[in-house]
Design an enzyme around this catalytic site. Sequence first.
Site, PDB file in Angstrom:
ATOM      1  N   ASP A  52     -27.250  68.444  91.723  1.00 27.51           N
ATOM      2  CA  ASP A  52     -27.985  68.719  90.458  1.00 27.51           C
ATOM      3  C   ASP A  52     -29.656  68.256  90.416  1.00 27.51           C
ATOM      4  O   ASP A  52     -29.448  67.281  89.886  1.00 27.51           O
ATOM      5  CB  ASP A  52     -27.419  68.254  89.324  1.00 27.51           C
ATOM      6  CG  ASP A  52     -27.511  68.294  87.875  1.00 27.51           C
ATOM      7  OD1 ASP A  52     -28.566  69.546  87.778  1.00 27.51           O
ATOM      8  OD2 ASP A  52     -26.721  68.081  86.849  1.00 27.51           O
ATOM      9  N   GLU A 131     -46.173  45.898 104.605  1.00 26.89           N
ATOM     10  CA  GLU A 131     -45.932  44.998 104.429  1.00 26.89           C
ATOM     11  C   GLU A 131     -45.594  44.313 103.083  1.00 26.89           C
ATOM     12  O   GLU A 131     -46.041  43.839 102.327  1.00 26.89           O
ATOM     13  CB  GLU A 131     -46.823  44.037 105.010  1.00 26.89           C
ATOM     14  CG  GLU A 131     -47.222  44.157 106.058  1.00 26.89           C
ATOM     15  CD  GLU A 131     -49.176  43.378 106.421  1.00 26.89           C
ATOM     16  OE1 GLU A 131     -48.828  42.950 107.382  1.00 26.89           O
ATOM     17  OE2 GLU A 131     -49.336  42.659 105.594  1.00 26.89           O
ATOM     18  N   GLU A 133     -44.129  42.887 100.199  1.00 30.28           N
ATOM     19  CA  GLU A 133     -43.833  41.431  99.189  1.00 30.28           C
ATOM     20  C   GLU A 133     -43.277  42.119  98.150  1.00 30.28           C
ATOM     21  O   GLU A 133     -42.758  42.402  97.319  1.00 30.28           O
ATOM     22  CB  GLU A 133     -44.921  40.709  98.680  1.00 30.28           C
ATOM     23  CG  GLU A 133     -45.954  40.621 100.272  1.00 30.28           C
ATOM     24  CD  GLU A 133     -47.214  39.750  99.530  1.00 30.28           C
ATOM     25  OE1 GLU A 133     -48.116  39.434 100.273  1.00 30.28           O
ATOM     26  OE2 GLU A 133     -47.355  40.267  97.937  1.00 30.28           O
ATOM     27  N   GLU A 214     -44.176  33.599 101.250  1.00 31.49           N
ATOM     28  CA  GLU A 214     -45.694  33.855 100.648  1.00 31.49           C
ATOM     29  C   GLU A 214     -46.323  32.623  99.097  1.00 31.49           C
ATOM     30  O   GLU A 214     -45.391  31.590  99.279  1.00 31.49           O
ATOM     31  CB  GLU A 214     -45.331  34.944  99.772  1.00 31.49           C
ATOM     32  CG  GLU A 214     -45.638  36.331 100.385  1.00 31.49           C
ATOM     33  CD  GLU A 214     -47.604  36.317 101.524  1.00 31.49           C
ATOM     34  OE1 GLU A 214     -47.631  35.643 100.384  1.00 31.49           O
ATOM     35  OE2 GLU A 214     -48.074  37.011 101.725  1.00 31.49           O
ATOM     36  N   GLU A 221     -42.153  37.801 101.909  1.00 27.97           N
ATOM     37  CA  GLU A 221     -42.629  38.515 102.661  1.00 27.97           C
ATOM     38  C   GLU A 221     -41.767  39.255 103.803  1.00 27.97           C
ATOM     39  O   GLU A 221     -41.452  37.843 105.416  1.00 27.97           O
ATOM     40  CB  GLU A 221     -44.031  38.771 103.241  1.00 27.97           C
ATOM     41  CG  GLU A 221     -44.808  40.034 104.155  1.00 27.97           C
ATOM     42  CD  GLU A 221     -46.019  39.525 104.211  1.00 27.97           C
ATOM     43  OE1 GLU A 221     -46.458  40.345 105.073  1.00 27.97           O
ATOM     44  OE2 GLU A 221     -46.829  39.905 103.140  1.00 27.97           O
ATOM     45  N   HIS A 270     -49.040  45.348 101.403  1.00 25.05           N
ATOM     46  CA  HIS A 270     -50.227  45.860 102.678  1.00 25.05           C
ATOM     47  C   HIS A 270     -49.653  47.660 103.261  1.00 25.05           C
ATOM     48  O   HIS A 270     -48.720  47.502 104.640  1.00 25.05           O
ATOM     49  CB  HIS A 270     -50.946  44.948 103.331  1.00 25.05           C
ATOM     50  CG  HIS A 270     -51.557  44.277 102.226  1.00 25.05           C
ATOM     51  ND1 HIS A 270     -51.258  42.093 102.641  1.00 25.05           N
ATOM     52  CD2 HIS A 270     -52.006  43.765 101.023  1.00 25.05           C
ATOM     53  CE1 HIS A 270     -51.797  41.191 101.626  1.00 25.05           C
ATOM     54  NE2 HIS A 270     -51.795  42.534 100.504  1.00 25.05           N
ATOM     55  N   ARG A 340     -59.769  39.584 103.588  1.00 23.73           N
ATOM     56  CA  ARG A 340     -58.438  39.543 102.310  1.00 23.73           C
ATOM     57  C   ARG A 340     -58.644  39.765 100.995  1.00 23.73           C
ATOM     58  O   ARG A 340     -58.034  40.118 100.245  1.00 23.73           O
ATOM     59  CB  ARG A 340     -57.744  38.241 102.483  1.00 23.73           C
ATOM     60  CG  ARG A 340     -56.851  38.261 103.984  1.00 23.73           C
ATOM     61  CD  ARG A 340     -55.578  37.043 104.018  1.00 23.73           C
ATOM     62  NE  ARG A 340     -55.656  36.458 105.603  1.00 23.73           N
ATOM     63  CZ  ARG A 340     -55.043  37.153 106.172  1.00 23.73           C
ATOM     64  NH1 ARG A 340     -53.934  38.343 106.006  1.00 23.73           N
ATOM     65  NH2 ARG A 340     -54.736  36.919 108.008  1.00 23.73           N
ATOM     66  N   GLU A 358     -56.605  48.168 106.886  1.00 23.72           N
ATOM     67  CA  GLU A 358     -54.981  48.294 106.244  1.00 23.72           C
ATOM     68  C   GLU A 358     -55.753  47.859 105.152  1.00 23.72           C
ATOM     69  O   GLU A 358     -56.862  47.057 104.569  1.00 23.72           O
ATOM     70  CB  GLU A 358     -56.268  46.051 106.865  1.00 23.72           C
ATOM     71  CG  GLU A 358     -54.273  45.362 105.684  1.00 23.72           C
ATOM     72  CD  GLU A 358     -54.497  44.009 106.120  1.00 23.72           C
ATOM     73  OE1 GLU A 358     -53.512  43.174 105.129  1.00 23.72           O
ATOM     74  OE2 GLU A 358     -55.095  43.692 106.683  1.00 23.72           O
ATOM     75  N   ARG A 360     -55.581  47.430 101.381  1.00 20.40           N
ATOM     76  CA  ARG A 360     -54.689  46.015 100.540  1.00 20.40           C
ATOM     77  C   ARG A 360     -54.375  46.484  99.474  1.00 20.40           C
ATOM     78  O   ARG A 360     -53.615  45.311  98.557  1.00 20.40           O
ATOM     79  CB  ARG A 360     -54.969  44.590 101.132  1.00 20.40           C
ATOM     80  CG  ARG A 360     -55.710  44.572 102.168  1.00 20.40           C
ATOM     81  CD  ARG A 360     -56.548  43.268 102.152  1.00 20.40           C
ATOM     82  NE  ARG A 360     -55.728  41.952 101.583  1.00 20.40           N
ATOM     83  CZ  ARG A 360     -55.200  41.154 102.062  1.00 20.40           C
ATOM     84  NH1 ARG A 360     -54.961  41.374 103.129  1.00 20.40           N
ATOM     85  NH2 ARG A 360     -54.816  40.520 101.304  1.00 20.40           N
TER      86      ARG A 360
END
Length: 468
Positions: A52, A131, A133, A214, A221, A270, A340, A358, A360
Amino acid sequence: MDPLKRLLKLIKDNDVQEIDFRFTEIGGKLKHITYDVAIIDSDTMTKGLMIDGSSFDGWKAINESDMGLIPDPTTAQMDPFLSVPTLTIICNIFEPVTGERYNRDPRAIAEKAENYVRSIGIADTVHVGAEPEFFVFDDVKYQADPYNTGFKLDSAELPINSDKSYEGGNLGHRIQTKAGYLSTPPEDSGQEMRSEMSAQIRSMGVTVEKHHHEVAPAQHEISTQFKTLVRSADEVQIFKYCVRNVAERYGKTATFMPKPVIGVNGSGMHVHLSLWKGDKPIFAGDEYAGLSESCLYYIGGIIKHAKALNAFTNPSTNSYKRLVPGYEAPVLLAYSARNRSAACRIPFGSNPEAKRVEVRFPDPAANPYLAFAAIQMAGLDGIRNKIDPGPAIDKDLYDLPLHEKEKISTVSLSLREALDSLHDDRAFLKAGGVFNDDFIDSYIKLKMEEVTLLETTPHPVEFQMYYS
């Protein structure tokens, strides 16, 4: 081995008694329906079974509710948590009248994105690694009634429990705020739990690379190996399922909510992406940080469309409580090697095959099928239209002088802004028919209901600030 033969072998070798058909709805939640194995025949596996569709937000109306599930036999795995031997299979959604894939099926959109890159000749393989977390708490209480609104979280790891009385004594090992990254036991109380999570994730066909504590207390993580776009999204759903169920077995509760606690780092997801043509990594070159011109254009597309991407990569109102300066959350739209604090980072790697982007700013509240597809479409738009990302910024973006920081664009600062941006900036998503207006409009409508609910609900902090 042929997928159907492998499936039959799994059923026989494991004395399977039930088959669990799973799929993902628009909001990213994994859903399932379980059948006795004796009921399932070859027609079911090829023609599908009915559900449904009107029971899922953003899908079918009540007068057209029939919706079909067609199993993808390549995804068959044994469920490690159920006492009755159960085989799980991820399904695709289809229209029973036309037999076509349902245009609001997130997995179908991810498949279209994967096929689109091949159709335009830029690459033939998309590699994605995520990745996610997450936090693990011992106790969570919340209430959102009109006259009783609030929440309370607890974990033995939290610094607030330094003077709490425990049976057998308080052993004093507590992770302090922002001090948890790569902690060892006994401060890291989740080592064995994460090892069990990793084992169960592996048992369901996902390659685990590493796990660690972390930055925040009670935050963790687990990293898995990159796969192709659709398969990587499948594995995020498997990952979340295993994490939640192992936590439950340990008498704890896991959440992928991006920012459950004020004053500590939130949980990101990430996303690493690379494009390949045959055995050639097309992101490797002789430009900045060993990147190719195509890769820089790919980054340019992500930066240009980031505010619209936020609607899929950061799809909760809570997401924007993470996207604030000071907690490693990449708010400023810049790119850098190893920095970062940038929205797009180029991880270090001497091997050309390791060259990747990457991204982030995404978080684990995202529906991975939609998030990965949207990021991919933004990057491809950058390559097709040669969008220059501008110069890289290798400084700490949080410490930039104000006059420099004001020149850099930011991600969306609220879900409302992200949805407005998606409404206006959607053409790149519609290339090749990957997304369409019907899906985008229904998604915006669905998410605006969440925005309205939050904006019209009094907050406990407002009582603290204004009541008297």
